[in-house]
Scaffold this motif. Sequence first.
Motif, short mmCIF file in Angstrom:
data_model
loop_
_atom_site.label_atom_id
_atom_site.label_comp_id
_atom_site.label_asym_id
_atom_site.label_seq_id
_atom_site.Cartn_x
_atom_site.Cartn_y
_atom_site.Cartn_z
N HIS A 23 4.53 -20.52 -32.37
CA HIS A 23 5.71 -21.44 -33.03
C HIS A 23 5.88 -22.66 -32.17
O HIS A 23 6.09 -23.62 -32.94
CB HIS A 23 6.85 -20.57 -32.97
CG HIS A 23 6.99 -19.41 -33.90
ND1 HIS A 23 6.21 -19.24 -35.12
CD2 HIS A 23 7.46 -17.91 -33.61
CE1 HIS A 23 6.40 -18.09 -35.67
NE2 HIS A 23 7.14 -17.17 -34.86
N GLU A 28 7.50 -24.94 -34.48
CA GLU A 28 8.49 -24.27 -35.66
C GLU A 28 9.61 -23.94 -34.90
O GLU A 28 9.68 -23.72 -33.88
CB GLU A 28 7.79 -22.96 -36.28
CG GLU A 28 6.32 -23.50 -37.14
CD GLU A 28 5.42 -22.25 -37.15
OE1 GLU A 28 4.66 -22.29 -38.29
OE2 GLU A 28 6.09 -21.04 -36.81
N GLU A 50 6.41 -13.88 -32.16
CA GLU A 50 5.71 -14.37 -33.08
C GLU A 50 4.89 -13.18 -33.90
O GLU A 50 4.34 -13.44 -35.09
CB GLU A 50 4.64 -15.45 -32.68
CG GLU A 50 3.66 -14.98 -31.72
CD GLU A 50 2.76 -15.83 -31.03
OE1 GLU A 50 2.07 -15.65 -30.34
OE2 GLU A 50 3.51 -17.08 -31.05
#
Length: 237
Positions: A23, A28, A50
Motif C-alpha cells: 500500500h 494507496e 495488506e
Amino acid sequence: MDNAAFSFSATAFANLWLCQTNHIVQKETISLQLRHDNQQDGVVLEGRTELNSFRYALAQPACEHHLAFFDSVMTHPKQIIETKQALAICQLANTCTPFSVFEVNKDSNRVQIERDNDIIPFALPKGMNIDIDMALTPEAKLSLESIAQTTQSETLSVYIDDEQAMFSDGEQVYCHSLAPLRAYRERQQQHFELEAKVVIDILEFKAERDNFQKIEEIKKPTKPYFTSALRVCISRA
C-alpha cells in the motif's frame, strides 16, 4: 472520548505499518480506526494489513515525557535546509574527524571544530555555501546524515540550540542532546596564556657569545649575564 491523550505500543504500531508495504509503495490510502472500548476501559487502535488480517492495540496512558517532547517538536521555531546541503555538511564533517563539536557559520563562511579541547577554525571549501548556522556533536551528525540519506523529502526542518538538536523530514524526527556545546561555548569566550620553557646548553651559548665577540663591530657588554634557561611567554586569543 474521555481521554484526550493516550499512547500506543511502538512495537505494535510499527508491526502494523510494516505489513502495509505494498500500500505504501503504491501510495494507496491506509485506514486505521480509533474507538473507545467500554469493556476494556480504553481506546483501541484497529486496522487491517495488506493481507487483510486484523490487528488491534489497546491504548496506554499518555507518557508525560513523550507529551513534553511532542510539545517541544511542535512549538520550537525551525529552519529549513535543502537535503542535499545537509548531506554536504555531513560529508564535510566526516573529513574533520575526530571532533567533539563541529560548527558551520553562514555569515563568516567558516568551519570550526573542537578537538582535544582545542578550537580549530578553517574556511569552507571553495564553492560551498550554507543557509543556516549549525553546531553538531558526532552523534547529532550521524542522525542528520541518516535522515538526509533515507528521506524522500527535498528539504529538512532543523532546530538547534545549546541544549538539543532536532531534525525532521515531516515523517520522522531525530532528537539529540547537545549538552557538550555548553562547555564548548565557554571555551570560545576564554583567552589563554601559554607558557613554554626553552632550555639551552650554557657551554654552547658561551661559545656562540665568544665567537660573536671576535667581531669588531659588536660591542662587548661590560657585565655579561648568563642563564641556563630562558622562559618565553606566548599569548593567544
